[in-house]
Design a protein around this motif. Structure first.
Motif, short mmCIF file in Angstrom:
data_model
loop_
_atom_site.label_atom_id
_atom_site.label_comp_id
_atom_site.label_asym_id
_atom_site.label_seq_id
_atom_site.Cartn_x
_atom_site.Cartn_y
_atom_site.Cartn_z
N THR A 1 0.86 -1.18 0.00
CA THR A 1 0.00 0.00 0.00
C THR A 1 0.90 1.23 0.00
O THR A 1 1.82 1.33 0.81
CB THR A 1 -0.91 0.02 1.24
N PHE B 1 1.53 5.56 -0.18
CA PHE B 1 1.05 6.90 0.12
C PHE B 1 1.98 7.89 -0.58
O PHE B 1 3.19 7.67 -0.65
CB PHE B 1 1.05 7.18 1.63
N SER C 1 2.71 12.33 -1.50
CA SER C 1 2.41 13.73 -1.17
C SER C 1 3.35 14.65 -1.93
O SER C 1 4.43 14.24 -2.35
CB SER C 1 2.56 13.97 0.34
N PHE D 1 -4.81 11.24 -5.78
CA PHE D 1 -4.60 10.49 -4.55
C PHE D 1 -3.50 11.10 -3.68
O PHE D 1 -3.59 11.07 -2.46
CB PHE D 1 -4.32 9.01 -4.87
N THR D 2 -2.50 11.73 -4.28
CA THR D 2 -1.43 12.30 -3.47
C THR D 2 -1.85 13.60 -2.79
O THR D 2 -1.42 13.88 -1.67
CB THR D 2 -0.16 12.54 -4.31
N GLN E 1 -4.59 14.30 -1.48
CA GLN E 1 -5.40 13.98 -0.29
C GLN E 1 -4.75 12.91 0.58
O GLN E 1 -5.35 12.45 1.53
CB GLN E 1 -6.79 13.52 -0.74
N ASN E 2 -3.51 12.54 0.23
CA ASN E 2 -2.77 11.52 0.99
C ASN E 2 -3.58 10.24 1.14
O ASN E 2 -3.60 9.61 2.20
CB ASN E 2 -2.37 12.05 2.37
N LYS E 3 -4.24 9.83 0.06
CA LYS E 3 -5.03 8.61 0.08
C LYS E 3 -4.14 7.39 -0.14
O LYS E 3 -3.18 7.46 -0.90
CB LYS E 3 -6.09 8.65 -1.02
N PRO E 4 -4.45 6.27 0.49
CA PRO E 4 -3.70 5.04 0.20
C PRO E 4 -4.05 4.52 -1.19
O PRO E 4 -5.18 4.69 -1.67
CB PRO E 4 -4.16 4.07 1.29
N ILE E 5 -3.09 3.90 -1.83
CA ILE E 5 -3.33 3.31 -3.15
C ILE E 5 -2.56 2.00 -3.23
O ILE E 5 -1.42 1.91 -2.76
CB ILE E 5 -2.92 4.27 -4.28
#
Length: 228
Positions: free
Chosen positions: A123, A125, A127, A142-143, A145-149
Motif C-alpha cells: 500500500t 502513500f 504527497s 490520490f497524493t 489527499q494523501n489517500k492510500p493506493i
C-alpha cells in the motif's frame, strides 16, 4: 515472501497470469511472467511475454534490458522497438526538455518494475507531487489527499506519467506500521531512496547503472540516489 523471492516460479506464473487475466494492459505483469517463464526454461513463452511487455511499457531502462535479451536470443524486435538502443550504456539519458519522449526519462514506472512483486502487493502513500503526463491528474488525485493506493493501481497510473519532478512516496507491506521504502523525486534530476531492506538496495543497484550511496539515513534504513 513472494513467489519469485522463494524461487517458486511456477507459482509466480499462476499469480501473474491471474493479474494479466484481470488487467491485460498491465505491462509489469508480462515482465515478471516473462522472467518466470525464462527461469523455468520456457524461452518461447518468455519471448512472447517480453514482446508484449515492450508493446505496453514506456520505461526506457526496462526496454533496453529486454531488447538486449531478445537480441541475444535472436528474436526479432517488435515493431517500433528498433529505434531504441539495446545497449545497456544507453539506458540512462538525461531528459532534454521533450515531454513527448517519455522513454528518455527514468520515472516511477521503471522504479516500480525494478522493485518487483513487493511493490505491487504494498500500500502506497504519496504527497507533494509535481508531475506531467496523461495520467498526472490521477496521480495528483490520490497524493493531494494523501489517500492510500494499492501497488498495482499505482503501477497502472504511472504508465501515463512522463516525468515526476517532485514528490514523496512510501510503501507499506500488508499489516506493517513502518514503510519498507521511501522515494523522493528530486527536482527532476533523480530519485532519493531509503529502504530498510538491503536486498532491495542491491536489487536497485543491479537494475540501474547511475546509483550512488547516500549517507544520513536513520538506521535500519539505508539511502541511495538514482540519477537520471
Amino acid at each position: 515472501m513472494t513467489y519469485i523471492q522463494q524461487g517458486d516460479f511456477e507459482g509466480a506464473l499462476d499469480d501473474f497470469s491471474n493479474v494479466i487475466q484481470l488487467s491485460p494492459g498491465e505491462a509489469a505483469a508480462y515482465y515478471w511472467r516473462g522472467l518466470s517463464n525464462e527461469e523455468v526454461g520456457r524461452q518461447p513463452e518468455a519471448s512472447a511475454d517480453y514482446r508484449q511487455f515492450l508493446s505496453l511499457t514506456q520505461d526506457a531502462n526496462a526496454r533496453a534490458e529486454i531488447e538486449q535479451k531478445l537480441s541475444q536470443w535472436n528474436v526479432d524486435e517488435p515493431d517500433g522497438a528498433n529505434h531504441r538502443s539495446p545497449v545497456p550504456d544507453a539506458r540512462h539519458k538525461t531528459h532534454q526538455g521533450q515531454p513527448e519522449e517519455p522513454d528518455q526519462v527514468l520515472d516511477l514506472h521503471g522504479l516500480l518494475i525494478a522493485l518487483g512483486e513487493r511493490a505491487l502487493h504494498s500500500t502506497w502513500f504519496g504527497s507533494g507531487v509535481d508531475c506531467y503526463g496523461e495520467k498526472a491528474a490521477e496521480l495528483h488525485a490520490f497524493t493531494d489527499q494523501n489517500k492510500p493506493i494499492e501497488g498495482r493501481d499505482l503501477l497502472h497510473i504511472t504508465t501515463g506519467i512522463r516525468q515526476t519532478i517532485e514528490g514523496d512516496f512510501q510503501a507499506f507491506d500488508p499489516g506493517a506500521t513502518s514503510p519498507w521504502i521511501f522515494i523522493r523525486a528530486w527536482d527532476g534530476t533523480g530519485f532519493h531512496i531509503e529502504t530498510n531492506d538491503p536486498e532491495i538496495k542491491n536489487q536497485l543497484k543491479q537494475h540501474f547503472q547511475a546509483v550512488d550511496n547516500v549517507e544520513g539515513a536513520d538506521p535500519p534504513y539505508e539511502g541511495l540516489f538514482i540519477r537520471i
